[in-house]
Scaffold this motif. Structure first.
Motif, PDB file in Angstrom:
ATOM      1  N   MET A   1      21.628  42.368  45.194  1.00 27.37           N
ATOM      2  CA  MET A   1      21.741  42.479  43.744  1.00 27.37           C
ATOM      3  C   MET A   1      23.420  43.406  43.289  1.00 27.37           C
ATOM      4  O   MET A   1      23.617  42.475  42.668  1.00 27.37           O
ATOM      5  N   SER A   2      23.912  43.443  44.893  1.00 25.53           N
ATOM      6  CA  SER A   2      25.212  44.015  43.773  1.00 25.53           C
ATOM      7  C   SER A   2      26.130  43.192  44.609  1.00 25.53           C
ATOM      8  O   SER A   2      27.078  42.755  43.488  1.00 25.53           O
ATOM      9  N   LYS A   3      25.642  41.724  45.072  1.00 25.96           N
ATOM     10  CA  LYS A   3      26.670  40.631  45.644  1.00 25.96           C
ATOM     11  C   LYS A   3      26.629  40.006  44.562  1.00 25.96           C
ATOM     12  O   LYS A   3      27.264  39.065  44.255  1.00 25.96           O
ATOM     13  N   ASP A   4      25.360  39.674  43.587  1.00 28.78           N
ATOM     14  CA  ASP A   4      25.186  39.324  42.337  1.00 28.78           C
ATOM     15  C   ASP A   4      25.917  39.259  41.330  1.00 28.78           C
ATOM     16  O   ASP A   4      27.077  38.496  40.809  1.00 28.78           O
ATOM     17  N   TYR A   5      26.288  40.758  40.855  1.00 25.24           N
ATOM     18  CA  TYR A   5      27.226  40.960  40.323  1.00 25.24           C
ATOM     19  C   TYR A   5      28.940  40.923  40.775  1.00 25.24           C
ATOM     20  O   TYR A   5      29.416  40.330  39.788  1.00 25.24           O
ATOM     21  N   VAL A   6      29.035  41.146  41.839  1.00 24.09           N
ATOM     22  CA  VAL A   6      30.299  40.713  42.178  1.00 24.09           C
ATOM     23  C   VAL A   6      30.534  39.308  42.025  1.00 24.09           C
ATOM     24  O   VAL A   6      31.399  38.599  41.265  1.00 24.09           O
ATOM     25  N   PHE A   7      29.596  38.729  42.493  1.00 22.79           N
ATOM     26  CA  PHE A   7      29.875  37.061  42.526  1.00 22.79           C
ATOM     27  C   PHE A   7      29.809  36.771  40.916  1.00 22.79           C
ATOM     28  O   PHE A   7      30.416  35.718  40.101  1.00 22.79           O
ATOM     29  N   TRP A   8      28.977  36.770  40.598  1.00 27.22           N
ATOM     30  CA  TRP A   8      29.241  36.613  38.170  1.00 27.22           C
ATOM     31  C   TRP A   8      30.619  36.867  37.917  1.00 27.22           C
ATOM     32  O   TRP A   8      30.958  36.785  36.956  1.00 27.22           O
ATOM     33  N   ALA A   9      30.901  38.473  38.491  1.00 30.09           N
ATOM     34  CA  ALA A   9      32.078  39.063  37.735  1.00 30.09           C
ATOM     35  C   ALA A   9      33.436  37.948  38.381  1.00 30.09           C
ATOM     36  O   ALA A   9      34.757  37.525  37.376  1.00 30.09           O
ATOM     37  N   ILE A  10      33.054  37.918  39.280  1.00 22.89           N
ATOM     38  CA  ILE A  10      34.292  37.124  39.420  1.00 22.89           C
ATOM     39  C   ILE A  10      34.098  34.820  39.767  1.00 22.89           C
ATOM     40  O   ILE A  10      35.045  34.616  38.798  1.00 22.89           O
ATOM     41  N   PHE A  11      33.501  35.161  39.347  1.00 27.83           N
ATOM     42  CA  PHE A  11      33.127  33.487  38.556  1.00 27.83           C
ATOM     43  C   PHE A  11      33.785  33.348  36.747  1.00 27.83           C
ATOM     44  O   PHE A  11      34.605  32.580  35.921  1.00 27.83           O
ATOM     45  N   GLY A  12      32.996  35.328  35.907  1.00 25.52           N
ATOM     46  CA  GLY A  12      33.837  34.914  35.001  1.00 25.52           C
ATOM     47  C   GLY A  12      34.996  34.926  34.714  1.00 25.52           C
ATOM     48  O   GLY A  12      35.245  34.360  33.987  1.00 25.52           O
ATOM     49  N   LEU A  13      35.690  35.753  35.829  1.00 21.92           N
ATOM     50  CA  LEU A  13      37.456  35.601  35.586  1.00 21.92           C
ATOM     51  C   LEU A  13      37.921  34.645  35.516  1.00 21.92           C
ATOM     52  O   LEU A  13      38.612  34.007  35.632  1.00 21.92           O
ATOM     53  N   VAL A  14      37.485  33.173  36.795  1.00 21.98           N
ATOM     54  CA  VAL A  14      37.740  32.188  36.859  1.00 21.98           C
ATOM     55  C   VAL A  14      37.525  31.451  35.455  1.00 21.98           C
ATOM     56  O   VAL A  14      38.227  30.241  35.420  1.00 21.98           O
ATOM     57  N   LEU A  15      36.668  31.444  34.487  1.00 20.29           N
ATOM     58  CA  LEU A  15      36.014  30.961  33.146  1.00 20.29           C
ATOM     59  C   LEU A  15      36.873  31.643  32.975  1.00 20.29           C
ATOM     60  O   LEU A  15      37.797  30.469  31.731  1.00 20.29           O
ATOM     61  N   VAL A  16      37.267  32.685  31.657  1.00 18.84           N
ATOM     62  CA  VAL A  16      38.325  33.247  31.823  1.00 18.84           C
ATOM     63  C   VAL A  16      39.388  32.534  32.045  1.00 18.84           C
ATOM     64  O   VAL A  16      40.426  32.381  30.915  1.00 18.84           O
ATOM     65  N   GLY A  17      40.322  32.248  32.574  1.00 19.83           N
ATOM     66  CA  GLY A  17      41.222  32.021  33.732  1.00 19.83           C
ATOM     67  C   GLY A  17      41.857  30.207  32.940  1.00 19.83           C
ATOM     68  O   GLY A  17      42.474  30.386  32.218  1.00 19.83           O
ATOM     69  N   ILE A  18      40.462  29.171  33.194  1.00 19.50           N
ATOM     70  CA  ILE A  18      40.312  28.232  32.971  1.00 19.50           C
ATOM     71  C   ILE A  18      40.615  28.750  31.615  1.00 19.50           C
ATOM     72  O   ILE A  18      41.478  26.849  30.888  1.00 19.50           O
ATOM     73  N   GLY A  19      39.913  29.052  30.320  1.00 19.49           N
ATOM     74  CA  GLY A  19      40.398  28.823  29.033  1.00 19.49           C
ATOM     75  C   GLY A  19      41.412  28.819  28.587  1.00 19.49           C
ATOM     76  O   GLY A  19      42.349  28.281  27.923  1.00 19.49           O
ATOM     77  N   VAL A  20      42.175  30.437  28.884  1.00 18.22           N
ATOM     78  CA  VAL A  20      43.653  31.176  29.293  1.00 18.22           C
ATOM     79  C   VAL A  20      44.485  29.537  28.814  1.00 18.22           C
ATOM     80  O   VAL A  20      45.224  29.590  28.719  1.00 18.22           O
ATOM     81  N   SER A  21      44.337  29.056  30.581  1.00 20.06           N
ATOM     82  CA  SER A  21      45.276  27.714  30.760  1.00 20.06           C
ATOM     83  C   SER A  21      45.030  26.270  29.728  1.00 20.06           C
ATOM     84  O   SER A  21      45.669  26.261  29.411  1.00 20.06           O
ATOM     85  N   GLN A  22      44.022  26.222  29.391  1.00 20.58           N
ATOM     86  CA  GLN A  22      43.657  24.994  28.178  1.00 20.58           C
ATOM     87  C   GLN A  22      44.258  25.662  27.239  1.00 20.58           C
ATOM     88  O   GLN A  22      44.550  25.010  26.150  1.00 20.58           O
TER      89      GLN A  22
END
Length: 205
Positions: free
Chosen positions: A1-22
């Motif tokens: 369960m904790s692995k899922d949280y870590v995965f989605w947290a990293i995925f969310g950070l990547v999306l935020v970074g892409i959005g800021v860059s665009q």
């Protein structure tokens, strides 16, 4: 369960970074368009205000584009270049030195350094200065060339000539610019190869 949280947290950070860059890219693009429009408006205004038959109006300076603006980073490391440390080109000094009195004997006196208190009469044929033992004045300073300079009598005046030395010959307080030739006056101070060691003074006895 904790692995899922870590995965989605990293995925969310990547999306935020892409959005800021665009968003930043779009902001720079819009700013570049605004600056280009302002530049064209300045050209149009200059053309309208140009007097008939007069010289062309200086066009406004083109503002920096987004790419040019991005080339400057206020947080980047700055490199400062020092000026060249090479000896400045030697110059001939046309000084108005008075003719030497016939009853006086011109001498080169060392006031500091390895030859301190030694006196060298300046004859009509001249004396040579350098590291070569055959010179009239022999200096051990490594900055001094083997055949560094000559001092003699020319047209009843004492003349200092640099013999193409590597580090130059310096007169009085001119510590930056070496001399190639100069007429000497009583009290002149001479340095061969640079300041700090052997210091000579031209005197009349």
């Amino acid at each position: 369960m904790s692995k899922d949280y870590v995965f989605w947290a990293i995925f969310g950070l990547v999306l935020v970074g892409i959005g800021v860059s665009q968003w930043d890219r779009r902001r720079r693009s819009l700013k570049a368009k605004e600056l280009e429009e302002a530049y064209r408006a300045g050209l149009a205004a200059a053309a309208m205000n140009k007097p008939g038959g007069g010289p062309a109006t200086q066009p406004p300076t083109r503002p920096a584009t987004g790419a040019q603006e991005a080339a400057f980073d206020p947080n980047a490391t700055r490199i400062h270049f020092r000026g060249s440390t090479d000896v400045a080109p030697a110059a001939s000094q046309h000084r108005k030195a008075a003719p030497l009195p016939p009853e006086k004997t011109p001498r080169l006196v060392c006031v500091s350094g390895s030859q301190k208190d030694h006196s060298f009469p300046v004859t009509a044929t001249g004396i040579t200065i350098g590291r070569e033992p055959k010179n009239d004045v022999v200096l051990a300073d490594p900055r001094v060339s083997y055949h560094h300079a000559w001092i003699g009598i020319v047209d009843q005046k004492a003349v200092l000539r640099d013999l193409g030395s590597t580090n130059g010959t310096f007169l009085n307080t001119q510590i930056e610019t070496p001399v190639s030739e100069a007429a000497l006056s009583p009290g002149d101070t001479i340095f061969f190869g640079g300041h700090g060691r052997d210091q000579f003074r031209f005197v009349l006895d």
